[in-house]
Design a protein around this motif. Structure first.
Motif, mmCIF file in Angstrom:
data_model
loop_
_atom_site.group_PDB
_atom_site.id
_atom_site.type_symbol
_atom_site.label_atom_id
_atom_site.label_comp_id
_atom_site.label_asym_id
_atom_site.label_seq_id
_atom_site.Cartn_x
_atom_site.Cartn_y
_atom_site.Cartn_z
ATOM 1 N N TYR B 61 4.423 58.041 38.200
ATOM 2 C CA TYR B 61 4.996 58.360 36.889
ATOM 3 C C TYR B 61 4.254 59.551 36.315
ATOM 4 N N PRO B 62 4.801 60.193 35.283
ATOM 5 C CA PRO B 62 4.133 61.407 34.798
ATOM 6 C C PRO B 62 2.695 61.188 34.333
ATOM 7 N N GLU B 63 2.399 60.027 33.678
ATOM 8 C CA GLU B 63 1.034 59.850 33.176
ATOM 9 C C GLU B 63 0.132 59.017 34.045
ATOM 10 N N TYR B 64 0.694 58.208 34.931
ATOM 11 C CA TYR B 64 -0.142 57.297 35.695
ATOM 12 C C TYR B 64 0.558 56.960 37.009
ATOM 13 N N PHE B 65 -0.231 56.335 37.904
ATOM 14 C CA PHE B 65 0.365 55.746 39.097
ATOM 15 C C PHE B 65 0.552 54.275 38.820
ATOM 16 N N GLU B 66 1.644 53.717 39.277
ATOM 17 C CA GLU B 66 1.844 52.280 39.111
ATOM 18 C C GLU B 66 1.966 51.647 40.483
ATOM 19 N N LEU B 67 1.250 50.541 40.647
ATOM 20 C CA LEU B 67 1.352 49.796 41.899
ATOM 21 C C LEU B 67 2.116 48.519 41.608
#
Lengths: 195, 159, 367
Positions: B61-67
């Motif tokens: 995602y633009p601000e973070y990685f999501e697992l």
């Protein structure tokens, strides 16, 4: 249970990575297709002896392929070898997996840069005379995967190709047509020189 | 039919055991703080019976990685979606590995490391799996640009 | 007097007759016995997940064919289910029946190949393959009748299937299904009591039930270890809850059990197709869906019981016509997690047999 390995995996990976990068850098231009027999390079006045024409006939009808099945096209290639479409009747009964015993490399499926290094190595290990058949659109241009970061956009960047068979995957009849074209090319090598 | 557990209920149960573990929850998923991931996952495995890790996915995602972890309980025929996030800002993005709980995470975490660059702390063999040693970059990140011929319908290309 | 020996590393693949595609293994041997195995992946990594983000949902349907290219219909089915869940599309009855018939015929074809090549790896060079190929060709003829392609079909669409079955399909399928049990029995008779098969597969490569579950294996590998987990029964998708069939499980988790599970699954698939052909109604085969489908923002995971295991698609949509994240939960890659543990302690010849029994497809492993 940890086992002492007699090799260093990271070292082998590093060497492989370096080979792949080197091959990528060296494969910017495609190899020209071997069509000299068309240009008349062999148009010399040589009288074809019976032995030569016999050797031609043998060469043509006993090309032993090394099936380089990489992806989906491999299963149409196996289908062509199976009993319904039977490539055996074209003399290609014996499919040798060792390059030292084969003279035709049938590349079927998408070629990635990682696989291009073993492919080039195997091509180099084959003895002359050798031919290459590129089966499927992935070997012609990268196919459906063109533009991907890991797919070679065409087999002719790595090895010179004699016959291209389009299709995704080509039907076994398409492969057989390609093989008959190849046989004509194999035999025509000497046929042109006859004139 | 596999019963998909409500994220809120599971978040409540995790919250009772590990007060700071849950960052957010909704009907479909539970969002955990990445430091508490291993303990909370252990609780889910031992006490709530989630013995099967169906899949691990990473999204850029633009601000973070999501697992995203999809868990299944074969014994009770239930499913659960677990999420965790990690910041992109740092040079070294790291999340705890769940290999010690589920061996099935082994190759999937290596794949995420290879394609996204997210490291997994505690993974026994974290190295590239599909791409070769020396490949620059992590392809599935959005900033890795590809030049794809013919992508999208005519007139709808925004990139 | 003991000999001073050293372990040796041999490289198996990527170009090898028995690696079922381009797969490389670095095996450390002590004599003939394997003490360590390091699989190397990526020789067919084509970047499908990245390419899919540049193409619309419908344009990604042909990519799914090329994942597990031996069971393309199943891949299409799983992707269509995921997109339908994401976008809330309904599927007409006739289309559901057609999808189930295609998926089960595909399962038979895939298992025929799996068993044929397993026996090829054991040394029965090409005879079982050619016998089983005979039936597989009949199934491919049925598929060609329907959609014109033999291998990568691209037939299933969001909201149904691409077009209706031709009139000659159902009688031809009936004929095929009526003769199929006889052929499966023929193979079983030839193979099941064969001494070489029993000696090479009984007790070889045993996978315990807890390890199978812990390592996220799925499909015949999981069921052969005794775990009766089949998505068609546990979490029925499409209309599988209307058909009567059994889950085939094994007891020991060895190679022989995986072989038996696949033969059993073929028999159950024949049952399902027979029931589906009897019950299929007339009607529409496709809900109209725009080719430039823009599902609402959200995510969806849908999994099916593909011949190789649990094939899942996880899609994240940001409201645009192209997926934001296209993730394939590939059963073949995850089943390979246990390869090292299964193989250590056996010989090289057993490695080939154990690897063949896991039944992978490199298109899926590497994507």
């Amino acid at each position: 249970m940890e086992v002492e390995r007699p090799y260093s995996a990271s070292e082998l990976d590093r060497i492989e990575g370096a080979e792949i990068q080197a091959l990528m850098a060296a494969s910017k231009e495609p190899y020209p297709d071997p069509v000299d027999w068309l240009e008349g390079e062999g148009r010399r006045n040589v009288i074809l002896t019976t032995t030569e024409s016999l050797v031609d006939w043998c060469k043509r009808y006993s090309t032993w392929p090394i099936p380089f099945g990489l992806a989906c096209c491999a299963f149409e290639m196996v289908g062509a070898f199976a009993s319904r479409f039977d490539l055996t009747r074209f003399g290609m009964d014996v499919f040798r997996f060792s390059p030292r015993q084969a003279d035709l490399m049938l590349v079927a499926g998408t070629l990635t840069w990682k696989m291009a290094v073993p492919l080039r190595r195997i091509y180099d290990q084959m003895a002359e005379p050798k031919w290459v058949v590129a089966m499927g659109t992935c070997t012609i241009s990268g196919g459906a995967f063109r533009g991907s970061y890991s797919v070679v956009p065409g087999l002719n960047l790595i090895v010179p190709v004699d016959v291209y068979i389009p299709g995704c995957p080509p039907r076994p009849e398409g492969l057989i047509h390609g093989i008959t074209l190849l046989h004509a090319k194999v035999a025509r090598d000497k046929l042109i020189k006859k004139e | 039919m596999t019963q998909l557990l409500s994220g809120r209920d599971v978040a409540r149960q995790i919250g009772e055991r590990f007060p700071d573990a849950v960052a957010a929850s909704d009907e479909n998923a539970v969002l955990l703080n990445s430091e508490a991931l291993l303990e909370a996952a252990g609780f889910l495995k031992e006490d709530l019976g989630f013995d099967y890790l169906t899949s691990i996915t990473a999204i850029d995602y633009p601000e973070y990685f999501e697992l995203v972890y999809h868990l299944t309980s074969i014994k009770r025929n239930q499913g659960l979606v677990l999420k965790t996030r990690c910041d992109k800002g740092d040079a070294h993005v790291e999340v705890p590995s769940v290999v010690s709980l589920w061996q099935g995470a082994d190759l999937q975490e290596r794949e995420i490391y290879d394609l996204f660059g997210i490291s997994f702390k505690g993974h026994p063999n974290l190295k590239r799996i599909f791409l070769w040693d020396g490949f620059q970059g992590h392809p599935l990140r959005k900033d890795f640009v590809l030049d794809v011929p013919g992508g999208g319908l005519k007139g709808s290309r925004k990139e | 007097m003991t000999l001073d020996t050293q372990p040796v590393m041999i490289n198996i693949g990527p170009q090898h007759p028995s690696t079922h595609g381009v797969f490389r293994m670095r095996a450390t041997l002590d004599g003939e016995v394997i003490v360590d195995l390091e699989p190397v992946f990526g020789y067919l990594h084509r970047g499908i997940e990245k390419l899919a983000e540049h193409k619309t949902y419908l344009q990604n349907m042909p990519f799914t064919d090329r994942l597990d290219y031996l069971a393309s219909m199943s891949n299409n089915f799983a992707y269509a289910l995921a997109v339908e869940r994401l976008a809330g599309i309904k599927v007409p009855e006739r289309a559901e029946y057609i999808r189930v018939i295609m998926a089960e015929l595909m399962r038979i074809a895939s298992h025929l190949m799996a068993v044929g090549f397993l026996l090829n790896d054991m040394g029965a060079f090409m005879t079982p393959v050619l016998y089983m190929w005979r039936e597989r060709e009949k199934i491919l003829d049925l598929f060609e009748m329907v959609c014109g392609q033999r291998l990568t079909y691209n037939y299933i669409r969001f909201g149904g299937v691409s077009h209706d079955l031709p009139d000659e399909f159902i009688p031809a399928a009936q004929r095929f299904i009526d003769e199929m049990p006889h052929f499966i029995d023929e193979y079983d008779r030839l193979l099941a009591e064969n001494e070489v098969l029993l000696a090479r597969t009984r007790g070889v490569g045993v996978l315990s039930a807890e390890q199978a579950v812990n390592a996220s294996t799925s499909g015949p590998v999981l069921r052969a270890s005794g775990v009766g987990w089949d998505l068609r029964k546990a979490n029925p998708y499409s209309i599988y809850d209307r058909f009567k069939f059994d889950i085939v499980t094994g007891t020991n988790g060895d190679v022989y059990d995986r072989y038996r599970v696949r033969i059993g699954e073929m028999q159950q698939s024949v049952r399902i197709v027979k029931q589906a052909l009897g019950q299929i109604p007339q009607g529409e085969v496709r809900t109209k869906v725009s080719p430039k489908l823009c599902p609402p923002k959200g995510e969806a995971y849908a999994a099916i019981e593909a011949p190789k295991g649990e094939l899942g698609f996880y899609l994240v949509s940001d409201g645009s016509p192209k997926p934001y994240r296209f993730k394939v939960r590939a059963p073949s890659l995850i089943n390979l997690t246990v390869l090292r543990d299964l193989v250590v302690g056996w010989k090289v010849a057993d490695l080939i047999v154990i690897f063949g029994s896991i039944d992978i497809c490199m298109g899926e492993v590497d994507r």
